[in-house]
Design a protein around this motif. Structure first.
Motif, PDB file in Angstrom:
ATOM      1  N   VAL A 106       0.841  -1.207   0.000  1.00 13.43           N
ATOM      2  CA  VAL A 106       0.000   0.000   0.000  1.00 13.43           C
ATOM      3  C   VAL A 106       0.870   1.248   0.000  1.00 13.43           C
ATOM      4  O   VAL A 106       1.890   1.313   0.699  1.00 13.43           O
ATOM      5  N   VAL A 107       0.447   2.230  -0.808  1.00 12.00           N
ATOM      6  CA  VAL A 107       0.993   3.589  -0.724  1.00 12.00           C
ATOM      7  C   VAL A 107      -0.196   4.541  -0.723  1.00 12.00           C
ATOM      8  O   VAL A 107      -1.006   4.555  -1.658  1.00 12.00           O
ATOM      9  N   ARG A 108      -0.345   5.329   0.350  1.00 16.82           N
ATOM     10  CA  ARG A 108      -1.426   6.324   0.455  1.00 16.82           C
ATOM     11  C   ARG A 108      -0.821   7.683   0.167  1.00 16.82           C
ATOM     12  O   ARG A 108       0.142   8.092   0.831  1.00 16.82           O
ATOM     13  N   SER A 109      -1.355   8.352  -0.828  1.00 15.83           N
ATOM     14  CA  SER A 109      -0.748   9.624  -1.240  1.00 15.83           C
ATOM     15  C   SER A 109      -1.811  10.565  -1.794  1.00 15.83           C
ATOM     16  O   SER A 109      -2.907  10.148  -2.186  1.00 15.83           O
ATOM     17  N   SER A 110      -1.445  11.862  -1.818  1.00 16.08           N
ATOM     18  CA  SER A 110      -2.270  12.911  -2.444  1.00 16.08           C
ATOM     19  C   SER A 110      -1.403  13.618  -3.468  1.00 16.08           C
ATOM     20  O   SER A 110      -0.245  13.963  -3.189  1.00 16.08           O
ATOM     21  N   THR A 111      -1.949  13.839  -4.653  1.00 17.37           N
ATOM     22  CA  THR A 111      -1.193  14.482  -5.720  1.00 17.37           C
ATOM     23  C   THR A 111      -1.871  15.813  -6.062  1.00 17.37           C
ATOM     24  O   THR A 111      -3.091  15.884  -6.192  1.00 17.37           O
ATOM     25  N   PHE A 112      -1.047  16.849  -6.198  1.00 21.06           N
ATOM     26  CA  PHE A 112      -1.531  18.202  -6.471  1.00 21.06           C
ATOM     27  C   PHE A 112      -1.166  18.595  -7.896  1.00 21.06           C
ATOM     28  O   PHE A 112      -0.029  18.362  -8.335  1.00 21.06           O
ATOM     29  N   TYR A 113      -2.106  19.209  -8.616  1.00 18.41           N
ATOM     30  CA  TYR A 113      -1.847  19.593  -9.992  1.00 18.41           C
ATOM     31  C   TYR A 113      -2.595  20.894 -10.274  1.00 18.41           C
ATOM     32  O   TYR A 113      -3.518  21.273  -9.572  1.00 18.41           O
ATOM     33  N   LYS A 114      -2.174  21.567 -11.299  1.00 19.80           N
ATOM     34  CA  LYS A 114      -2.769  22.844 -11.683  1.00 19.80           C
ATOM     35  C   LYS A 114      -3.953  22.599 -12.602  1.00 19.80           C
ATOM     36  O   LYS A 114      -3.894  21.812 -13.532  1.00 19.80           O
ATOM     37  N   HIS A 115      -5.067  23.267 -12.291  1.00 22.19           N
ATOM     38  CA  HIS A 115      -6.256  23.207 -13.139  1.00 22.19           C
ATOM     39  C   HIS A 115      -6.808  24.629 -13.248  1.00 22.19           C
ATOM     40  O   HIS A 115      -7.401  25.146 -12.310  1.00 22.19           O
ATOM     41  N   GLY A 116      -6.545  25.214 -14.414  1.00 21.20           N
ATOM     42  CA  GLY A 116      -6.931  26.628 -14.563  1.00 21.20           C
ATOM     43  C   GLY A 116      -6.126  27.469 -13.581  1.00 21.20           C
ATOM     44  O   GLY A 116      -4.905  27.396 -13.515  1.00 21.20           O
ATOM     45  N   TRP A 117      -6.850  28.318 -12.824  1.00 20.44           N
ATOM     46  CA  TRP A 117      -6.171  29.141 -11.813  1.00 20.44           C
ATOM     47  C   TRP A 117      -6.251  28.504 -10.428  1.00 20.44           C
ATOM     48  O   TRP A 117      -6.045  29.170  -9.417  1.00 20.44           O
ATOM     49  N   MET A 118      -6.507  27.213 -10.454  1.00 18.61           N
ATOM     50  CA  MET A 118      -6.604  26.523  -9.164  1.00 18.61           C
ATOM     51  C   MET A 118      -5.547  25.424  -9.083  1.00 18.61           C
ATOM     52  O   MET A 118      -5.108  24.879 -10.087  1.00 18.61           O
ATOM     53  N   ILE A 119      -5.104  25.144  -7.887  1.00 18.41           N
ATOM     54  CA  ILE A 119      -4.287  23.958  -7.615  1.00 18.41           C
ATOM     55  C   ILE A 119      -5.196  22.964  -6.930  1.00 18.41           C
ATOM     56  O   ILE A 119      -5.753  23.238  -5.868  1.00 18.41           O
ATOM     57  N   LEU A 120      -5.359  21.808  -7.582  1.00 19.86           N
ATOM     58  CA  LEU A 120      -6.294  20.802  -7.095  1.00 19.86           C
ATOM     59  C   LEU A 120      -5.545  19.597  -6.532  1.00 19.86           C
ATOM     60  O   LEU A 120      -4.400  19.321  -6.904  1.00 19.86           O
ATOM     61  N   MET A 121      -6.239  18.882  -5.703  1.00 23.40           N
ATOM     62  CA  MET A 121      -5.650  17.714  -5.052  1.00 23.40           C
ATOM     63  C   MET A 121      -6.532  16.506  -5.323  1.00 23.40           C
ATOM     64  O   MET A 121      -7.753  16.582  -5.245  1.00 23.40           O
ATOM     65  N   VAL A 122      -5.862  15.345  -5.673  1.00 26.51           N
ATOM     66  CA  VAL A 122      -6.603  14.090  -5.848  1.00 26.51           C
ATOM     67  C   VAL A 122      -5.955  13.008  -4.979  1.00 26.51           C
ATOM     68  O   VAL A 122      -4.752  13.047  -4.683  1.00 26.51           O
ATOM     69  N   ASP A 123      -6.774  12.094  -4.588  1.00 23.55           N
ATOM     70  CA  ASP A 123      -6.301  10.957  -3.799  1.00 23.55           C
ATOM     71  C   ASP A 123      -5.704   9.921  -4.770  1.00 23.55           C
ATOM     72  O   ASP A 123      -6.399   9.421  -5.657  1.00 23.55           O
ATOM     73  N   THR A 124      -4.431   9.649  -4.621  1.00 24.99           N
ATOM     74  CA  THR A 124      -3.758   8.670  -5.504  1.00 24.99           C
ATOM     75  C   THR A 124      -3.292   7.452  -4.696  1.00 24.99           C
ATOM     76  O   THR A 124      -2.211   6.912  -4.899  1.00 24.99           O
ATOM     77  N   THR A 125      -4.105   7.038  -3.760  1.00 22.59           N
ATOM     78  CA  THR A 125      -3.788   5.839  -2.981  1.00 22.59           C
ATOM     79  C   THR A 125      -3.917   4.606  -3.868  1.00 22.59           C
ATOM     80  O   THR A 125      -4.812   4.513  -4.713  1.00 22.59           O
ATOM     81  N   VAL A 126      -3.004   3.653  -3.690  1.00 23.31           N
ATOM     82  CA  VAL A 126      -3.035   2.413  -4.450  1.00 23.31           C
ATOM     83  C   VAL A 126      -2.719   1.261  -3.496  1.00 23.31           C
ATOM     84  O   VAL A 126      -1.931   1.413  -2.545  1.00 23.31           O
ATOM     85  N   ALA A 127      -3.378   0.121  -3.724  1.00 25.84           N
ATOM     86  CA  ALA A 127      -3.145  -1.074  -2.904  1.00 25.84           C
ATOM     87  C   ALA A 127      -3.183  -2.296  -3.810  1.00 25.84           C
ATOM     88  O   ALA A 127      -4.080  -2.425  -4.647  1.00 25.84           O
ATOM     89  N   CYS A 128      -2.186  -3.189  -3.628  1.00 23.40           N
ATOM     90  CA  CYS A 128      -2.104  -4.411  -4.430  1.00 23.40           C
ATOM     91  C   CYS A 128      -1.875  -5.606  -3.503  1.00 23.40           C
ATOM     92  O   CYS A 128      -1.034  -5.538  -2.593  1.00 23.40           O
ATOM     93  N   PRO A 129      -2.611  -6.689  -3.710  1.00 26.14           N
ATOM     94  CA  PRO A 129      -2.398  -7.870  -2.861  1.00 26.14           C
ATOM     95  C   PRO A 129      -1.065  -8.538  -3.196  1.00 26.14           C
ATOM     96  O   PRO A 129      -0.731  -8.755  -4.360  1.00 26.14           O
ATOM     97  N   VAL A 130      -0.298  -8.841  -2.155  1.00 30.18           N
ATOM     98  CA  VAL A 130       0.974  -9.551  -2.340  1.00 30.18           C
ATOM     99  C   VAL A 130       0.913 -10.938  -1.720  1.00 30.18           C
ATOM    100  O   VAL A 130       1.857 -11.710  -1.810  1.00 30.18           O
TER     101      VAL A 130
END
Length: 815
Positions: A214-238
């Motif tokens: 598991v890696v839990r993360s938030s990624t920030f990117y530019k959208h127009g005149w805003m900086i937006l945040m999305v949840d980019t958490t990923v989990a894989c069974p091992v």
């Protein structure tokens, strides 16, 4: 067709390389971007950019690329990937051939969130749509904003990613994230985060009995005149796999809380599964005896070990050969929630069963009519290759073994397995040959084969020891005969007695031992000739009669390693009793008494003549030799016309008993001329004089090691080193002619400081047959008696000289 084939498999492109075309070649992979620049892949870059290279199904090589990989060109619902493959037969990639392949695949529509669990990376791709404000979208959103706000305000193009660890949050700029091995990129509509399984921020979390990476993360990117945040958490069974009753069971929880944080509703949409990225229908699964179950809480797949779709791979554990069953499973789960909408979770899971030891067959197919050892080893799986042979302790590669006369070939079977056959001529030096029995010889092939597995490059060895019995033994044969005084054995060698040793009883007959007893031992490679005198310690006397003495020589050939008896030979002859007695003209009698076989309690050293004070002068275990005058030792003289007979007996008395238990009577007769009366008158005789004679005399001078005169110095031992005043034992012998009437007398004997007998200075050792009375240590003469070696004592002179050196004043003179 050709060296490469491609498949579009959903959001993945797979390019498969031809096993036959690329076999035994070194490969390098590069991806080509839209500018035409080729980027060579290593493991780190492949995991960071969404590429996977696997060696599966023995020698098959696969290249997979994600639709969102770094260098793919995505236009509408079509993504294009261009790769360059170089192949060379040497690891330095010289003279490499280059293959360029461009492939386009259609994929769509995209889900709001797509998760890919590859063997070397995890990937999450999310829409860049502006989400509706939700107050509790992510609980720690204010802290994330606080971390990135200064940079966002300073430069609107800066991206950041924040990793959420249990103990802290860690923010990285895009450039730093790339340096750390993370893959970050975006299209017009999506944000992609790719994380290698080995990344520092990966956590192992157990959920519902299954371990997830598991890696839990938030990624920030530019959208127009805003900086937006999305949840980019990923989990894989091992984890989640189990092996029971030769069945693989793989379980994946249906609802994964780590991927649904903030969602309040969950709806299962679709589950599809398959092998090697190919989705299988329910009918296809049933034909392979797969079971896919989809209950309320979990998705479960059951695969019989060995089922179609998987393959066995060679494995080595502590040098032991074994196998593991491998299957590359594929699971796609789609669900909807009120946070993300539709999520597609694609899991690629390679499952490998535990090690199982394999019994390897070694088959002896030797063709004795062609005199070939023929051994087949196998069968092996296709991923095994023979690389080395160890022959007589020396390890050589297969081509060198072929140069040594080994014939090696590989047999391929229809199911892909293979076997190796080794052929060796029976007469090859490395084949051990050993006599068994009768006309049988055992031929032993002892070779160790070294194998390597591909692509894991594990090595293991297979000792091959095989024995073939061949009826080709030629045993040694013998011819025995006797002459007047010797027993002879002439052995013709066969093809099995090269290492057999001659023994008489338990006595090893070596050249040195034969010389000690005056035996003859000669071997010219094809024949072994042995001659032993009639009166010898190793001759058996079996019958003693006035008509003759039966003497036998028994010889055994023994194995040179085990000393086991291999062949027995003997020669028996009848000798005249006169060989036991010699009546010399001077009245000396030499008589040899023999101990016959079967008389065990007779001690030859206790034999005596009629006068019991007369004891033997030479004793062996089987003989006793007496030397005496006819006028001594109780000898009786009898006159009978023209002969004079002297009689005596050799007797043996047991202790305390005056009655002999052994009696050997012997007689020496001398002719006597008839007596007549004659008249005579004195006559003046001329003065005595010596009449010169002419003839050939052969003399030898030897230096012996001890006073016993039993062992002379050999030529290889000269020069002999002695200390001053140490004794030197010399022997002078008249070798020819062998005439008992001759006596050897020494006149003058001297020493010089060089090998020239005329050189100066000189020092006399004997003068006119006498010792030098000027010597401080005078020469000492030693008596010579009759023995097995000495037939005529009067032909030898022995004397002892003390070691000295030449000096002049106080100076040592040297040659």
């Amino acid at each position: 067709t050709g060296p490469m084939s491609l498949e579009c498999l959903g959001n993945l492109l797979r390019i498969t390389l031809s096993a036959e075309y690329f076999e035994d070649k070194y490969l390098s992979f590069s991806v080509v971007d839209q500018s035409g620049i080729a980027w060579e892949l290593d493991e780190a870059m492949a995991a960071q950019c969404g590429y996977t290279v696997t060696y599966s199904n023995w020698s098959s090589i696969e290249f997979r690329a994600s639709a969102a990989s770094c260098h793919s060109h995505l236009e509408k619902d079509v993504f294009t990937v261009t790769i360059q493959i170089k192949a060379s037969r040497t690891p330095d990639m010289k003279n490499a051939t280059s293959h360029l392949k461009s492939a386009s695949c259609r994929y769509g529509p995209w889900s709001s969130r797509e998760l890919v669990c590859e063997s070397n990376y995890m990937e999450v791709s999310v829409n860049k749509e502006v989400p509706q404000p939700i107050k509790d979208f992510i609980q720690d959103a204010p802290e994330d904003w606080a971390v990135i706000f200064p940079e966002a305000k300073a430069e609107a193009s800066v991206w950041q990613i924040v990793f959420h660890q249990p103990e802290e949050k860690k923010a990285l700029l895009v450039s730093n994230a790339w340096s750390a091995g993370y893959g970050l990129n975006a299209t017009d509509t999506r944000v992609v985060l790719r994380i290698p399984h080995t990344a520092a921020q990966v956590q192992l979390v157990e959920d519902q009995g299954t371990t997830f990476s598991v890696v839990r993360s938030s990624t920030f990117y530019k959208h127009g005149w805003m900086i937006l945040m999305v949840d980019t958490t990923v989990a894989c069974p091992v984890g989640g796999e189990d092996y029971t009753n030769r069945t693989i069971t793989w379980t994946v929880p249906k609802y994964i809380p780590l991927l649904s944080a903030g969602a309040t509703s969950f709806k299962h949409v679709l589950v599809e599964a398959g092998v090697d990225l190919h989705k299988l229908s329910a009918k296809e699964m049933a034909s392979r005896k797969y079971v896919l179950s989809n209950d309320l809480n979990a998705i479960m797949m059951k695969i019989p070990i060995g089922a179609e779709g998987g393959y066995y791979r060679t494995s080595v554990n502590n040098g032991q050969l074994g196998a593991k069953y491998t299957i590359n499973l594929f699971l796609e789960h789609q669900w909807e929630d009120n946070k993300w909408g539709l999520t597609r979770h694609t899991i690629i899971k390679e499952i490998e069963t535990p090690f199982e030891q394999v019994e390897l067959a070694i088959t002896n197919n030797s063709n004795l009519s062609t005199r070939l050892m023929n051994v087949t080893v196998g069968t092996f799986l296709p991923d095994v290759e023979l690389v080395n042979l160890t022959i007589e302790g020396v390890t050589v590669a297969v081509p060198e073994a072929v140069q040594r006369g080994y014939i090696i070939y590989r047999t391929r079977y229809s199911n892909g397995s293979k076997a190796y056959t080794v052929q060796v001529p029976l007469d090859a030096p490395s084949i051990k040959k050993e006599y068994m029995r009768d006309d049988m010889r055992a031929y032993t092939l002892n070779v160790t084969l070294t194998f390597i597995t591909h692509p894991s490059r594990e090595t293991f060895t297979v000792p091959v020891i095989t024995v073939s019995a061949v009826r080709d033994a030629v045993l040694p044969s013998v011819r025995g005969f006797c002459d007047g005084r010797n027993l002879h054995l002439i052995i013709t060698h066969g093809n099995v007695d090269q290492n057999w040793l001659p023994f008489i009883s338990d006595w090893h007959l070596t050249p040195e031992a034969a010389q000690k007893y005056n035996y003859s031992l000669k071997d010219n490679g094809t024949h072994l000739a042995i001659s032993v005198p009639f009166l010898s310690p190793h001759v058996n006397y079996e019958v003693f009669h006035t008509s003759g003495v039966k003497a036998s020589l028994y010889l055994t050939l023994k194995d040179g390693i085990t000393l086991a008896n291999r062949r027995d030979f003997s020669v028996s002859c009848r000798f005249s009793p006169s060989e036991l007695i010699r009546c010399l003209p001077n009245g000396t009698v030499i008589i040899t008494a023999i101990k016959t076989v079967g008389v065990t309690d007779l001690d030859t050293s206790l034999l005596v003549l009629r006068d019991r004070e007369c004891k033997p002068s030479l004793v062996t275990e089987k003989t006793a030799t007496f030397k005496f005058s006819v006028n001594s030792c109780g000898t009786i003289r009898k006159f009978n016309g023209t002969t004079m007979a002297y009689e005596n007996e050799v007797l043996y008395f047991r202790p305390g008993n005056d009655t002999p238990v052994y009696r050997l009577k012997f007689v020496c007769s001398y002719a006597v001329k008839q007596a007549v009366n004659v008249r005579y008158k004195p006559k003046e005789n001329p003065l005595p004089h010596v009449k010169p004679g002419f003839g050939f005399l052969a003399l030898s001078l030897k230096l012996f090691k001890e006073k016993s005169y039993s062992e002379p110095y050999q030529e290889s031992e000269y020069p002999v080193v002695k200390y001053l005043r140490e004794p030197l034992y010399f022997e002078v012998e008249l070798l020819q002619p062998k005439d008992a009437r001759l006596d050897l007398n020494l006149d003058d004997c001297w020493a010089t400081n060089s090998q020239s007998q005329e050189s100066l200075p000189q020092w006399p050792i004997l003068t006119s047959g006498c010792e030098n009375n000027k010597d401080s240590y005078r020469t000492v003469f030693h008596e010579v008696n009759y023995s097995l070696r000495v037939e005529f004592p009067q032909h030898l002179k022995r004397f002892e000289v003390r070691m000295f050196t030449f000096v002049q004043g106080s100076t040592l003179l040297q040659e």
